[in-house]
Write an enzyme that holds these catalytic residues in place. Structure first.
Site, PDB file in Angstrom:
ATOM      1  N   TYR A 142     -16.390  31.705  -7.589  1.00 10.53           N
ATOM      2  CA  TYR A 142     -15.819  32.896  -6.956  1.00 10.53           C
ATOM      3  C   TYR A 142     -16.896  33.926  -6.593  1.00 10.53           C
ATOM      4  CZ  TYR A 142     -11.231  31.167  -8.459  1.00 10.53           C
ATOM      5  OH  TYR A 142     -10.108  30.411  -8.655  1.00 10.53           O
ATOM      6  N   LYS A 192     -16.455  19.283 -15.024  1.00 11.86           N
ATOM      7  CA  LYS A 192     -16.418  18.014 -14.295  1.00 11.86           C
ATOM      8  C   LYS A 192     -17.854  17.490 -14.249  1.00 11.86           C
ATOM      9  CE  LYS A 192     -13.500  16.646 -11.606  1.00 11.86           C
ATOM     10  NZ  LYS A 192     -12.671  15.406 -11.667  1.00 11.86           N
ATOM     11  N   ASP A 225      -9.859  17.706 -15.130  1.00  6.98           N
ATOM     12  CA  ASP A 225      -8.631  17.089 -14.607  1.00  6.98           C
ATOM     13  C   ASP A 225      -7.880  16.361 -15.718  1.00  6.98           C
ATOM     14  OD1 ASP A 225     -10.817  15.377 -14.683  1.00  6.98           O
ATOM     15  OD2 ASP A 225     -10.199  14.187 -12.956  1.00  6.98           O
ATOM     16  N   ASP A 249      -9.025  29.463 -14.232  1.00  6.24           N
ATOM     17  CA  ASP A 249      -7.977  30.115 -13.456  1.00  6.24           C
ATOM     18  C   ASP A 249      -6.743  29.203 -13.411  1.00  6.24           C
ATOM     19  OD1 ASP A 249      -6.735  31.902 -11.809  1.00  6.24           O
ATOM     20  OD2 ASP A 249      -8.071  31.633 -10.096  1.00  6.24           O
ATOM     21  N   ASP A 253      -3.224  29.388 -16.092  1.00  7.49           N
ATOM     22  CA  ASP A 253      -1.894  29.610 -15.512  1.00  7.49           C
ATOM     23  C   ASP A 253      -0.942  28.484 -15.895  1.00  7.49           C
ATOM     24  OD1 ASP A 253      -2.559  31.965 -14.313  1.00  7.49           O
ATOM     25  OD2 ASP A 253      -1.842  31.385 -12.318  1.00  7.49           O
TER      26      ASP A 253
END
Ligand code: NAD
Length: 368
Positions: A142, A192, A225, A249, A253
């Site tokens: 970001y 990852k 993942d 993020d 959530d």
């Protein structure tokens, strides 16, 4: 002697309504537990724009840097949607996070037994769930450069860059290990590393910090993942999850929703320790200003109340008092007290924001 200093920034919409209930609880701790906080108040978001033409004044920013903890309600609302980007209510919140350098974002996913039916997952998968996601908040994709949309031949290319320094990874890893020591003593780090160099470095640095400083904490690694799948399959296998800004993020959530309503979710954002050893800290509910219900006494104050419980635990080292407050919330829910967002059963009449606050105070009284 005061227990510590608090800056309250109630903000917009339901922010002041839920914060009024936290004030009752702060007063209760003063009266019944002899914990007196030096409380100051300020404006943030749309209300600050209305008063001062900016979503956060320099004075309020300076005060936020001085206090032991900032407690924020929510910002924003339709009245401010068309403002210039530079003075939008959210800019006030972003400025706080940036200038306080709050790099470690704590998002608990905790399922109160009384609300287990609210989850989209089976009751036995979520009942008693208590995990903490630690998301790196000030770096990663970001913020990384280069970024932008450029022209390449006949088409546009969108670019963002995932970039992490060793020190950025190490400090958020320390934050996760410290937390784990106060909880179940387990950290699972997610990245990852199979496809991203920043993931390889993330895994290396977390492993190094662990070996050098936190060998007593159990550490595991998981690809993000696979972690997302495991969160849905059997979330209770986790205690603390530490991950980068982007994966955090998404994962936080998803994990939050395991537990039901937005009106129940607290958060904390922590930075480096100050001179007195306490971290820079901002506590806030995950929800926004909920303009659709603002001013109607319908808001659930529990997310904000639980954010204050996090402040007790992480800023003031009052873990037992935080436990007391969380147990009071649990008791109120077990007794069937519900704000409108928590209704599911027929025949239950919802209580107002203020009545929910009063019920929590009564449960605190009963805990003595
Ligand atoms: P929201 O979280 O405000 O509301 C989403 C839905 O959840 C609404 O139906 C609302 O009524 C309900 N809800 C939220 N909190 C609740 C509570 N405590 N009790 C009962 N119901 C609750 O999100 P939104 O509608 O997307 O955004 C509204 C405004 O809030 C926007 O201006 C947005 O920019 C802002 N916002 C601020 C923050 C923040 O201050 N941290 C976060 C998200 C959104």
């Amino acid at each position: 002697m005061t227990t510590g200093s608090l800056l309250i920034l109630a903000g917009d919409g339901i922010g002041p309504e839920v914060m009024a209930e936290v004030r009752k609880i702060i007063d209760w701790y003063g009266a019944k537990r002899d914990l007196s906080f030096d409380v100051s108040e300020g404006l943030v978001g749309g209300c600050s724009y209305d008063a001062h033409g900016t979503p956060l004044t320099d004075e309020t920013m300076a005060r936020a840097q001085e206090v032991d903890a900032v407690l924020l309600g929510a910002v924003g609302g339709p009245a401010y949607d068309n403002l210039d980007f530079s003075v939008k209510p959210e800019r006030g919140l972003l400025r706080l996070r940036k200038e306080m350098d709050l790099y470690s974002n704590l998002r608990p996913a905790q399922c109160f037994d009384a609300l287990a039916d609210f989850s989209s997952l089976k009751k036995d998968v979520v009942a008693g769930l208590d995990i903490m996601i630690v998301r790196e908040l000030t770096s990663g994709i970001y913020f990384g450069e280069p970024r932008g949309i450029i022209k390449e031949g006949n088409e546009r290319v969108g670019i963002n860059t995932q970039r992490y320094t060793e020190s950025e990874i190490a400090r958020v890893a320390r934050s996760a290990f410290e937390l784990a020591r106060r909880r179940g003593n387990k950290v699972c780090s997610m990245e990852k590393a199979n496809v991203m160099e920043s993931g390889i470095l993330w895994r290396d640095v977390v492993t190094e910090v662990h070996a050098a400083e936190y060998a007593d904490v159990e550490l595991s690694h998981m690809y993000a993942d696979a972690g997302a799948m495991q969160l849905c399959r059997w979330p209770k296998q986790f205690d603390v999850i530490v991950t980068d800004n982007l994966f955090g993020d998404l994962l936080s959530d998803a994990a939050a929703m395991l537990t039901g309503s937005l009106g129940m979710l607290p958060s904390a954002s922590l930075g480096a320790p100050m001179e007195n050893g306490r971290p820079k800290a901002l506590y806030e509910p995950v929800h926004g200003s909920a303009p659709d219900i603002a001013g109607q006494g319908k808001a659930n104050p529990i997310a904000c109340v639980l954010s204050f419980a996090m402040a007790l635990r992480y800023s003031f080292d009052l873990g037992a008092e935080a436990d007391r407050l969380e147990a009071a919330v649990e008791k109120v829910l077990a007794d069937g007290v519900r704000t409108a967002d928590l209704l599911g059963q027929e025949g239950v009449t919802p209580v107002s924001t203020s009545q929910m606050g009063d019920a929590i105070v009564a449960a605190l009284d009963a805990s003595l």
